[in-house]
Enzyme design. Structure first.
Site, PDB file in Angstrom:
ATOM      1  N   CYS A   2       0.828  -1.200   0.000  1.00 36.09           N
ATOM      2  CA  CYS A   2       0.000   0.000   0.000  1.00 36.09           C
ATOM      3  C   CYS A   2       0.867   1.256   0.000  1.00 36.09           C
ATOM      4  CB  CYS A   2      -0.879   0.022   1.252  1.00 36.09           C
ATOM      5  SG  CYS A   2      -1.879  -1.441   1.425  1.00 36.09           S
ATOM      6  N   TRP A  75      -2.972  -2.150  -1.659  1.00 35.51           N
ATOM      7  CA  TRP A  75      -2.620  -3.435  -2.258  1.00 35.51           C
ATOM      8  C   TRP A  75      -3.264  -4.461  -1.327  1.00 35.51           C
ATOM      9  CZ3 TRP A  75      -0.343  -5.993  -6.254  1.00 35.51           C
ATOM     10  CH2 TRP A  75       0.035  -7.312  -6.039  1.00 35.51           C
TER      11      TRP A  75
END
Ligand code: AGP
Length: 601
Positions: A2, A75
């Site tokens: 992320c 993510w």
């Protein structure tokens, strides 16, 4: 993994947040969102599954503005890509973005649900914001530190409180956070590229240290609330180098991420009582025979899984190449399970196997790196590798994560079947916990592998030999070398070489010999002497001591339980292949003819 961005200053936060997030797109993501403190002090959140452009479309119609905010590209690790699972997450007066993996989130979530908390997402992140909200009465810093005291795992957090306008709190453990400092403005981020266009001056946030960003200024404190000063650094990287974290190639960056990705993959799957894969596998009694199916490196991971699962769980395992298996009219029936291994989760041949399994009503388990990918969605059960996005075409961290999941699966099957003694089980579990530190030790010898690459990069052919698990490992070592350096290479069972291929061994032919099991050590040494006596230059890869004299070079490994040594032994071979590729002037991250995800037959 992320991406986090936070902004506080005199300019409009919305544009700076989306611009910062766009600079983190290289990290890979499946959804994005921002939260902004508006002029009236309230915090408004906009988030969406999909690319940043979709979020920007949503924002274009909102007229959202403010001088402080947090943003996130997700993510997925827990919970498929969706609007609800996107960040930021809110609970009560608290809004938060998170990068990392909370290992004990299920237990904490159950406690919060018992207290009446209603969750809107499947994420571990929402548990964190709910905890801060639970602890928050008047002191935000106290609420944050009470939360970090009970969560286990990795996190980088950006937090805002409705009743504390224009203020962002940032704290981290194991996941990165940097604090860019501009003229009357501060930008927090997961990585430097997010603010490089605005400023090159930044602070590195230390573990457990809290940054308080308010009205374009930043101060720091720790759990004792004592404020302290920090050294202001200046980034000399250009944007491209910054995206690689300062490494020259994504592949090198990803190889060095392996201590963390192994920890992120293994630790959340072993609970405090030593039970394994409790959340992913409720029951394993239906598993009588396993067919591990994959392509390339994923199939090679399967070879190591076979060696381990058959040794400890005594469950018969076959390893199949997906492109063959899908057309082989396989003999499958009651008790058979197909385990699909795929980093991308989109490989056409592997996806075809899942469809075949469903037609034959055979249960499937997916070991996949991309949450919500086609294979992940199609499999009956999914065990995610938490390797984060793998940008380099040649897989490294995803492969070692796949192998670690197979070892966990083998231990779980062995425990459920009573085929492993408690001492062995505990020893391997402890070894898996030591793996990240051992991998760091292997990576510290990078210079040695680089020197070996300089010695051998002009070879025409290279052979990799080993026995048992080492034979399986050699398949991956050989493939890594071939795919990124274009040098011809072949992996061979060490005992099989003399049945023909040894005729290719002559003066100066390089042979990598791997011996990581005590039982096969002496036999592999004999095979080494067979090739050395015919002129081969042998690089010996082992954790065992030896008397020397029967090889040219050695790669000495740190010793941990031999059953999981292949995960360590592959790292020098990955780096060796990388440096041979460099010496040969190849495109390491994007080798010719290759694609990261082979979505065609
Ligand atoms: C890339 O380094 C691998 N060598 C490649 O073989 C890959 O493992 C294979 O294409 C399967 O990809 P997947 O794991 O995404 O299914």
């Amino acid at each position: 993994m992320c991406g986090i961005v936070g902004y506080s200053g005199k300019r409009d936060a919305v544009g700076l947040l989306t611009s910062g997030l766009s600079k983190l797109e290289y990290r890979g993501y499946d959804s994005a969102g921002i939260a902004v403190c508006k002029a009236d002090g309230t915090v408004e959140m906009v988030k969406s599954k999909g690319r940043l452009a979709i979020l920007e479309e949503k924002l274009a119609n909102k007229g959202l503005s403010g001088n402080a905010g947090i943003g996130h590209t997700r993510w997925a690790t827990h919970g498929e890509p969706s609007d609800a699972n996107s960040h930021p997450h809110r609970s009560g007066r608290v809004t938060l973005v998170h990068n990392g993996i909370i290992e004990n989130y299920m237990q904490l979530k159950e406690e919060l649900i018992a207290e009446g908390k209603v969750f809107l997402s499947d994420t571990d992140t929402e548990v964190v914001v709910a905890l801060i909200d639970r602890f928050y009465e008047e002191d935000p810093i106290e609420a944050i530190y009470k939360t970090t005291a009970v969560i286990r795992g990795s996190y980088a957090l950006g937090v805002m409180f409705d009743d504390i306008p224009n203020t962002i709190y940032a704290i981290r453990k194991d996941s990165p956070l940097v604090i860019g400092v501009g003229k009357d403005e501060v930008i927090i981020a997961s990585d430097i590229p997010a603010f490089l266009s605005e400023t090159r001056d930044y602070y590195l946030l230390d573990e457990g240290e809290l940054a308080i960003v308010r009205d374009g200024t930043v101060s720091f404190c720790d759990a004792t609330l004592a404020e302290h000063k920090k050294e202001l650094l200046t980034a000399s990287w250009d944007v491209e180098a910054a995206e690689k974290g300062g490494y020259p190639h994504f592949m090198l960056k990803e190889m060095h991420e392996q201590p963390k990705t192994l920890k992120d993959t293994v630790f959340p799957r072993i609970d405090e009582a030593g039970n394994i894969l409790k959340n992913e596998l409720k029951d394993t009694s239906y598993i009588k025979r396993i067919h591990i199916v994959g392509c390339g490196s994923a199939m090679h991971a399967g070879l190591l899984g076979k060696a381990f699962i058959e040794k400890y769980a005594r469950v018969p395992v076959s390893v199949e190449i997906a492109s063959e298996f899908r057309y082989a009219n396989p003999v499958l029936g009651e008790g058979d399970v197909i385990v699909l291994i795929s980093q991308s989760g989109e490989t056409a041949d592997s996806l075809a196997v899942i469809k075949l399994a469903k037609e034959l009503n055979i249960p499937t388990v997916g070991i996949v790196n991309v949450v919500g990918s086609s294979i992940a969605r199609a499999a009956d059960t999914v065990i995610y590798t938490n390797a984060g996005p793998e940008i380099a075409v040649a897989t490294t961290k995803a492969y070692t994560a796949q192998v670690s999941v197979l070892y966990l699966l083998g231990l779980r099957l062995a425990a459920d079947r009573g085929t492993i003694g408690t001492a062995d089980y505990n020893a391997i579990v402890e070894a898996l916990k030591l793996l990240p530190e051992a991998a760091k030790k292997v990576l510290e010898n990078e210079e040695h592998y680089k020197e070996l690459a300089k010695e051998y990069f002009e070879a025409r052919d290279m052979f990799f030999i080993g026995r048992g698990q080492d034979s399986a490992l050699c398949c991956e070592g050989s493939l890594k070398l071939k795919e990124i350096s274009y040098m011809h290479s072949e992996a061979y069972a060490a005992g099989e070489l003399k049945h023909g291929t040894i005729s290719l061994i002559s003066e100066g032919v390089p042979v990598v010999a791997v011996a990581t099991t005590e039982a096969m050590f002496e036999k592999t040494v004999s095979n080494i002497k067979e090739v050395t006596s015919r002129g081969a230059d042998v690089i010996f890869v082992t954790q065992f001591d030896d008397v020397g004299g029967f090889y040219k070079d050695k790669i000495a490994l740190p010793a941990i339980h031999e059953a999981i040594m292949p995960i360590l032994a592959i790292i020098p071979l990955q780096l060796f292949a990388y440096y041979v590729s460099i010496e040969r002037g190849c495109d390491v991250d994007k080798p010719r003819n290759l694609a990261k995800s082979v979505t065609v037959e």
